[in-house]
Design a protein around this motif. Structure first.
Motif, PDB file in Angstrom:
ATOM      1  N   MET A   1     -62.906 -80.116  36.002  1.00 38.42           N
ATOM      2  CA  MET A   1     -63.754 -81.230  36.454  1.00 38.42           C
ATOM      3  C   MET A   1     -64.814 -80.720  37.420  1.00 38.42           C
ATOM      4  O   MET A   1     -64.502 -79.964  38.325  1.00 38.42           O
ATOM      5  CB  MET A   1     -62.898 -82.281  37.150  1.00 38.42           C
ATOM      6  CG  MET A   1     -62.557 -83.428  36.231  1.00 38.42           C
ATOM      7  SD  MET A   1     -61.064 -84.217  36.786  1.00 38.42           S
ATOM      8  CE  MET A   1     -59.851 -83.243  35.915  1.00 38.42           C
ATOM      9  N   VAL A  88     -73.908 -74.893  18.921  1.00 39.34           N
ATOM     10  CA  VAL A  88     -73.242 -75.631  20.000  1.00 39.34           C
ATOM     11  C   VAL A  88     -73.470 -74.868  21.306  1.00 39.34           C
ATOM     12  O   VAL A  88     -73.136 -73.690  21.402  1.00 39.34           O
ATOM     13  CB  VAL A  88     -71.741 -75.783  19.700  1.00 39.34           C
ATOM     14  CG1 VAL A  88     -71.011 -76.375  20.895  1.00 39.34           C
ATOM     15  CG2 VAL A  88     -71.537 -76.649  18.459  1.00 39.34           C
ATOM     16  N   ASN A  89     -74.063 -75.548  22.280  1.00 39.88           N
ATOM     17  CA  ASN A  89     -74.465 -74.868  23.510  1.00 39.88           C
ATOM     18  C   ASN A  89     -74.068 -75.694  24.733  1.00 39.88           C
ATOM     19  O   ASN A  89     -74.887 -75.966  25.599  1.00 39.88           O
ATOM     20  CB  ASN A  89     -75.987 -74.630  23.462  1.00 39.88           C
ATOM     21  CG  ASN A  89     -76.454 -73.730  24.576  1.00 39.88           C
ATOM     22  OD1 ASN A  89     -75.702 -72.892  25.058  1.00 39.88           O
ATOM     23  ND2 ASN A  89     -77.700 -73.913  25.011  1.00 39.88           N
ATOM     24  N   TYR A  90     -72.804 -76.148  24.739  1.00 43.51           N
ATOM     25  CA  TYR A  90     -72.326 -76.901  25.896  1.00 43.51           C
ATOM     26  C   TYR A  90     -70.839 -76.614  26.102  1.00 43.51           C
ATOM     27  O   TYR A  90     -70.123 -76.298  25.148  1.00 43.51           O
ATOM     28  CB  TYR A  90     -72.574 -78.407  25.721  1.00 43.51           C
ATOM     29  CG  TYR A  90     -72.088 -79.005  24.415  1.00 43.51           C
ATOM     30  CD1 TYR A  90     -72.891 -79.001  23.278  1.00 43.51           C
ATOM     31  CD2 TYR A  90     -70.825 -79.579  24.317  1.00 43.51           C
ATOM     32  CE1 TYR A  90     -72.447 -79.543  22.088  1.00 43.51           C
ATOM     33  CE2 TYR A  90     -70.379 -80.127  23.132  1.00 43.51           C
ATOM     34  CZ  TYR A  90     -71.190 -80.103  22.017  1.00 43.51           C
ATOM     35  OH  TYR A  90     -70.748 -80.637  20.832  1.00 43.51           O
ATOM     36  N   PHE A  92     -66.837 -77.094  26.932  1.00 46.84           N
ATOM     37  CA  PHE A  92     -65.751 -78.085  26.854  1.00 46.84           C
ATOM     38  C   PHE A  92     -64.413 -77.365  26.693  1.00 46.84           C
ATOM     39  O   PHE A  92     -64.369 -76.211  26.263  1.00 46.84           O
ATOM     40  CB  PHE A  92     -65.970 -79.073  25.692  1.00 46.84           C
ATOM     41  CG  PHE A  92     -66.083 -78.431  24.327  1.00 46.84           C
ATOM     42  CD1 PHE A  92     -64.966 -78.250  23.529  1.00 46.84           C
ATOM     43  CD2 PHE A  92     -67.320 -78.002  23.844  1.00 46.84           C
ATOM     44  CE1 PHE A  92     -65.077 -77.657  22.276  1.00 46.84           C
ATOM     45  CE2 PHE A  92     -67.432 -77.423  22.588  1.00 46.84           C
ATOM     46  CZ  PHE A  92     -66.306 -77.241  21.804  1.00 46.84           C
ATOM     47  N   VAL A  93     -63.349 -78.076  27.037  1.00 46.99           N
ATOM     48  CA  VAL A  93     -62.002 -77.526  26.898  1.00 46.99           C
ATOM     49  C   VAL A  93     -61.583 -77.646  25.437  1.00 46.99           C
ATOM     50  O   VAL A  93     -61.694 -78.708  24.834  1.00 46.99           O
ATOM     51  CB  VAL A  93     -61.005 -78.269  27.815  1.00 46.99           C
ATOM     52  CG1 VAL A  93     -59.580 -77.804  27.541  1.00 46.99           C
ATOM     53  CG2 VAL A  93     -61.365 -78.050  29.280  1.00 46.99           C
ATOM     54  N   ASP A  94     -61.128 -76.534  24.886  1.00 44.71           N
ATOM     55  CA  ASP A  94     -60.680 -76.498  23.498  1.00 44.71           C
ATOM     56  C   ASP A  94     -59.200 -76.862  23.450  1.00 44.71           C
ATOM     57  O   ASP A  94     -58.368 -76.137  23.990  1.00 44.71           O
ATOM     58  CB  ASP A  94     -60.895 -75.079  22.956  1.00 44.71           C
ATOM     59  CG  ASP A  94     -60.593 -74.981  21.478  1.00 44.71           C
ATOM     60  OD1 ASP A  94     -59.941 -75.891  20.941  1.00 44.71           O
ATOM     61  OD2 ASP A  94     -61.011 -73.977  20.871  1.00 44.71           O
ATOM     62  N   PRO A  95     -58.862 -77.992  22.821  1.00 47.72           N
ATOM     63  CA  PRO A  95     -57.440 -78.374  22.804  1.00 47.72           C
ATOM     64  C   PRO A  95     -56.573 -77.397  22.005  1.00 47.72           C
ATOM     65  O   PRO A  95     -55.350 -77.429  22.120  1.00 47.72           O
ATOM     66  CB  PRO A  95     -57.453 -79.771  22.163  1.00 47.72           C
ATOM     67  CG  PRO A  95     -58.708 -79.832  21.378  1.00 47.72           C
ATOM     68  CD  PRO A  95     -59.698 -78.955  22.095  1.00 47.72           C
ATOM     69  N   ARG A 101     -63.756 -73.418  25.191  1.00 53.38           N
ATOM     70  CA  ARG A 101     -64.221 -72.883  23.910  1.00 53.38           C
ATOM     71  C   ARG A 101     -65.427 -71.987  24.194  1.00 53.38           C
ATOM     72  O   ARG A 101     -66.369 -72.431  24.853  1.00 53.38           O
ATOM     73  CB  ARG A 101     -64.631 -74.046  22.998  1.00 53.38           C
ATOM     74  CG  ARG A 101     -65.346 -73.657  21.707  1.00 53.38           C
ATOM     75  CD  ARG A 101     -64.444 -73.384  20.521  1.00 53.38           C
ATOM     76  NE  ARG A 101     -63.474 -74.411  20.185  1.00 53.38           N
ATOM     77  CZ  ARG A 101     -63.682 -75.432  19.320  1.00 53.38           C
ATOM     78  NH1 ARG A 101     -64.837 -75.570  18.710  1.00 53.38           N
ATOM     79  NH2 ARG A 101     -62.717 -76.296  19.058  1.00 53.38           N
TER      80      ARG A 101
END
Lengths: 162, 334
Positions: A1, A88-90, A92-95, A101
């Motif tokens: 966060m 993809v250029n941002y 995020f958490v890869d589940p 990621r």
């Protein structure tokens, strides 16, 4: 966060946890992964009624509602065409991993030659100016394969003689 | 939504104990991006069926806790889709690129959607992003986050809530002499894998709109609707989905905007509230579309009010590429 400017530092507890569960992929996908692992081959499924070739293979034709069996599986070439692409250029958490990621990465909607449906996968190009709709691509196989989608880590951009 | 915040019982944030839900039946509905429109349709069914006289429908989201992109990935096929899927934005970027390649829609036309909607948001005190002076250049020079989507081509992550009271005819008389009536609702699905649908022609929007127009007696949406609150997670989506909803022929969404038809002063204003591009608390987002449509019908839109609204359309769009639509009107459906 993330913490926004002006916010005081927040107390955080971070942890990673395994969440194992079973997922039934069906007989056709089992054959797909067996062929991928043993023989570096890609199999789709062909509807015996309308002839639509599905990749990824699926067990029921979405148009006819006809069931497809192992005998309806057909080999497809490892080459295909990009229908759509992005880079993809941002963050995020890869589940899948619980970690971030890695990015940027090439991400595409592609159709294998001989298939009628699309699939999404990684592409080895992170400069979007070098990609176009209609771009030819080819599956890259890992040498040590395990029988999962990681056996095709990405599709590579290829140039072909006209 | 529990799925996005990664916890159970997220409704406790809404203070169900202190809210009017205390000691009353509570039903929870969560369908991803369509949550708000599913709530709106369930609210309608619950009252129209005669089971309840009066109900309160609440949608909310608290995205500062949790992660929507991560949550969305877990909702997709674990074998074929999760490894490369980048939440909602990756597929929406693919869609924008394919739509642009097929019809020659330009990034400038997409940027005009953001400028329209965020300018509208400046008239809406409830909108999250307040950018009254936004320009096309500003949108087109923002960071490329997933080609061709730039930062200001996409919706924000918001925290917020929305509530609507549904009441039967008799109860409505006690509350207001100026209600918005639900005239028709529709839900459409079409999906096995995410890749079955290229999204720019969103078949579920076309299917649902045909159903909802027929039930409400709408023959030409541009002429028969007075305002539309549609679910546009990206600027490109608004152009493409106005086509899917029958406002324009395929490939003509850019022209529809260029001609000013969807502007505040146009023949069919789209998203006077500022739309999803300005405010996106996911579990509330589609309910906000319905609430804003109702506000327009009731004439309570203040600075964002379109004059003389008789009939309004509200749209919800969700991760399994489904569409939900409601038509609200000043007059009851006979």
């Amino acid at each position: 966060m993330s913490r926004k400017k002006g916010q005081e530092k927040i107390f955080e507890i971070k942890w990673k946890t395994d969440l194992p569960y079973r997922y039934s992929i069906g007989k056709l996908a089992v054959k797909f992964f067996e062929e991928l692992k043993k023989n570096k081959k890609i199999y789709g499924s062909k509807c015996p009624k309308c002839g639509k070739v599905n990749f990824p293979p699926r067990a029921v034709c979405a148009d006819c509602f006809v069931e497809m069996t192992l005998s309806d599986m057909v080999e497809l070439p490892p080459k295909g065409t990009l229908e759509g692409f992005t880079v993809v250029n941002y963050p995020f958490v890869d589940p899948q991993t619980g970690g971030m990621r890695p990015f940027p990465y090439g991400y595409a909607l592609l159709k294998l030659d001989g298939a009628d449906t699309y699939t999404m996968h990684f592409v080895n190009e992170t400069d979007y100016t070098k990609l176009k709709v209609g771009q030819r691509v080819e599956a890259v196989f890992k040498e040590e394969r395990e029988g999962n989608m990681g056996d095709i880590p990405y599709f590579k951009v290829i140039k072909e003689e006209e | 939504m529990d799925h996005f915040e990664g916890i159970n019982f997220s409704e406790m944030w809404c203070g169900i104990e202190s809210a009017p839900g205390y000691l009353k039946p509570v039903v929870k509905v969560a369908t991803g991006g369509t949550t708000g429109s599913s709530l709106a349709i369930c609210g309608y069914y619950n009252v129209a069926s005669g089971i309840y006289k009066n109900i309160l429908v609440i949608g909310w989201e608290k995205l500062n806790e949790g992660g929507a992109t991560t949550g969305i990935i877990t909702a997709f096929d674990p074998v074929w889709e999760r490894p490369s899927l980048a939440g909602a934005l990756g597929p929406l970027a693919l869609m924008a690129g394919m739509y642009s390649a097929k019809y020659g829609i330009t990034p400038e036309q997409a940027a005009k959607v953001t400028v329209k909607n965020r300018s509208n948001a400046a008239n809406n005190p409830f909108a999250h992003l307040q950018m009254p002076n936004i320009t096309i250049d500003y949108v087109m020079s923002s960071q490329m986050i997933s080609y061709p989507l730039r930062l200001h081509d996409v919706c924000p992550q918001s925290e917020g809530a929305c509530a609507i009271i549904y009441a039967n005819e008799e109860e409505t008389k006690k509350i207001t002499d100026n209600p918005a009536w639900v005239k028709s609702v529709a839900t459409s699905h079409y999906y096995t894998f995410g890749t079955d649908d290229k999204m720019y022609d969103l078949p579920t929007a076309t299917m649902a709109s045909k159903k909802v127009y027929k039930k409400a007696g709408i023959k030409d949406p541009i002429r028969d609707l007075d305002v539309a609150e549609i679910y546009e997670p990206t600027s490109w989506s608004e152009l493409a989905w106005t086509e899917a909803l029958g406002f324009a022929e395929p490939g003509q969404g850019g022209k529809l905007l260029d001609e000013g038809i969807t502007q505040m002063s146009g023949e069919l204003p789209v998203n006077p509230s500022g739309g999803v591009l300005s405010t996106n608390p996911i579990g509330a987002t589609a309910l906000v579309r319905v609430a804003e449509a109702a506000i327009q019908v009731m004439g309570r839109g203040e600075k964002r009010q379109i004059p003389d609204v008789e009939t309004a359309l509200a749209m919800g769009f969700g991760g399994s590429l489904w569409t939900e639509l409601l038509i609200l009107g000043k007059e009851k459906l006979r």
